[in-house]
Design an enzyme around this catalytic site. Sequence first.
Site, short mmCIF file in Angstrom:
data_model
loop_
_atom_site.label_atom_id
_atom_site.label_comp_id
_atom_site.label_asym_id
_atom_site.label_seq_id
_atom_site.Cartn_x
_atom_site.Cartn_y
_atom_site.Cartn_z
N ASP A 1 0.93 -1.21 0.13
CA ASP A 1 0.02 -0.05 -0.12
C ASP A 1 1.00 1.18 -0.11
O ASP A 1 2.10 1.06 -0.13
CB ASP A 1 -1.07 0.08 1.25
CG ASP A 1 -2.28 0.69 0.92
OD1 ASP A 1 -1.92 1.82 -0.04
OD2 ASP A 1 -3.10 0.69 1.52
C1 BGC Z 1 -5.08 3.20 0.20
C2 BGC Z 1 -5.25 2.21 -0.81
C3 BGC Z 1 -5.05 2.83 -2.30
C4 BGC Z 1 -3.88 3.46 -2.36
C5 BGC Z 1 -3.52 4.19 -3.61
C6 BGC Z 1 -3.85 4.16 -0.02
O1 BGC Z 1 -3.96 5.07 1.00
O2 BGC Z 1 -5.04 2.58 1.33
O3 BGC Z 1 -6.61 1.44 -0.87
O4 BGC Z 1 -5.30 1.96 -3.34
O5 BGC Z 1 -3.75 4.58 -1.20
O6 BGC Z 1 -4.36 5.16 -3.57
#
Ligand code: BGC
Length: 772
Positions: free
Chosen positions: A301
């Site tokens: 993530d």
């Molecule tokens: C979120 C993810 C997301 C990623 C990219 C993160 O903060 O937890 O779900 O895909 O950002 O935007």
Amino acid sequence: MRLRAVPALLMFSAIATILGVASTCTSAGWSRVSAHQETKSIPSSDAEARAFVTDLLKKMTLEEKVGQMSQVPLNSTPDRPVDEMIRKGQVGSFLFITDAAEINRLQHVAVEQGRLHIPLLFGFDVIHGFRTIYPVPLAMAASWDPSVAERAQTMAAKEARATGVQWTFAPMVDIARDARWGRIMEGAGEDPFLGSRMAEAQVRGFQGAHLGSPEHILACVKHFAGYGAALGGRDYEESNISDEQLWNVYLPPFHAAIEAGVGSVMSAYMDLNGVPATGNQFLLHDVLRDDWKFKGMVVSDWNSVSSLTTHGFARDDEAAAVQAVNAGVDMEMTSHSFRDELPAAVGKGFVTEATINAAVEDILMTKYRMGLFKDPYIDVPHVASQLVTPEQREATRETAARTAVLLRNEGNLLPLRGKYKSIAVIGMLADSKADIMGSWSLAGHPEDSITVLEGMRKRFSPGAQITYTKGVEIEREQPSIFDDQFVSPKPTLKTEAERDAEFHHAIDLVRQSDVSVLVLGELQSMSGERASRSSLALPGKQEELLEAAVATGKPVVLVLLNGRPLNITWASEHVPAILEAWYPGTEGGDAIADLLSGDVNPGGKLPIAWPRSVGQIPINYARNLTQIPEALDTRYWDGTSAPLYPFGYGLSYSSFTMGNLKLAEPSVHAGSMLKVSVDVENTSSRDGDEVVELYTHQRAGSASRPVRELKGFERVTLRAHEKRAVMLMLNTKDLGFWSPQTHHWGLEPGMFDLWVGSDESAGDHASFELLP
Ligand code: BGC
């Protein structure tokens, strides 16, 4: 599109303990890789792909390999220095670019000027639509119809792929049982069976028949795993989940997505039982690779690799990179500890080159299967004509209509069709183009949206006079992470006197109108990531407005726009009609007008039990029966412990009865299917949908089993007065569970209760025996 403002940070430290048990867990229920997955995710040219990738890997330097493992966030404003990084092979993927021309330009740099001509993979959060916004995933789950979610994600994939985005970070399949958690909106609710069906459907929708299908994109199941159990519903906080709950509740939707052939997995932010998910060998290696035989790509993530230091898990960035890659992360999102640290770490022997090769192979195989080596570019001049087309608008309007849940309809106040000459539409949300889209609509354009007010005017004028006012204004006091992207209307009433005058004006309109539609709930920024709440109250003075409107004695309809259950206990007793419309997307206003007018009959059901107050959380229906079971609803002395609305609940303008429950056999062998049939009758003079829900309970076994568990459902449409036998096939595989005593997934022979009905309180009962 600008870059997201604040990278999410993990604030909590963890002690590095390794979970031991489940690496040995195997069983029939958790069948390893299925034949389905082999054929779905691996195209016929697999041998050719592998030969190509093996050959390419041999030509790559260590730095180029690590470059493939790096995902760089970029906004769509051209950032020319990245060209040089691309040429040097330091970038494998970008996230957040949605400008088609820029995507194509960067791809040309990679393919034509990079030493090895390796295409880039462009990722973006296509969560519920790309430019055309569909209802949020929690709403899709409320359709209780996997084909609704599949279609929505097929349509979303089409727009994304046309624009050059080849990879979505969805579906989000985190089971969530705490409505305070903002991200409850992004998943399918509380139930692993419903969640698994929605997970598979979304994977099929995004990816099509196989990876690389035209007009489709790579899906990424997230957040692996346990994010939905954040302590106190506070986003990013640690999850402490017993093995029993992990295997039986939180992991099944991930496994379902993998069985459906999902091509990538995202590791979660938080600590799972003391170990950060992004450095968690048990999750990323033992479960994902060893047990489930996942063959695709794992991405971290946002910043979650370098955040391993924040957790108190890794002493520095080098250790963070080493721990993440050794645990099984192939690609690092946003932070750059892989790029900065891994080449030296390999030299020091902390990571083997074989580990790096395995990660790069996963990435290159994915790019190959996606067809990017053969066809890396898009047709930029034709992109615009493929966005927000009439076909997309129609699809999202139908989706929104199928996801709404009618919670109350006293005296058949709804539908409104032709009954009223003047309708007051009240509420700030009723005329907000940004808010009807909901959070995670980052490529959506608010100006494309149809608001509730617009939808009502189109549908009811000139036959009825529609008046509008806000009544009250609401605002999220703390900034949201997406504040610089699309913004809800800001409050304009500056003084207390102005606010009072507006409030009274709204109540006057209610008084003067035949019927009022109050559109209340939350701004889009009030749910989603970093949007947890300590209260479920309607924000601001919306509750007062609602109570004052009802006090006029005039009929009031409450339409909710929100991403989580809210405290509507008072409304459930005093407001005659309540429609839960969630965040319904670009055509939300038209869809709500379709439903309120009766042009469409609501048929959605709740994918989560609805609490009466925040104090009841968690209140999931599938819990174990223990001491004094008859007191299940009186577990608190100061109020009921029953939910306001049960899981699976929802009304229709039609009425239905169910009966004549029949099982084909009184017993069934493990591995077979049991035919269950029930007669469903539409007892009204209006066509409508009912969801037939099947629940089971195992009477005895090596562990206590939940009082009821959903094991089958079917949404059926019945014509007025039609009666039909509906057949559900109970798959005995779904009766298996992971036992905390045996540490295995398995089926345990014995007696089961079975109920069929229209929500989890289903009354039609039968029993059967599961034979070995
Ligand atoms: C979120 C993810 C997301 C990623 C990219 C993160 O903060 O937890 O779900 O895909 O950002 O935007």
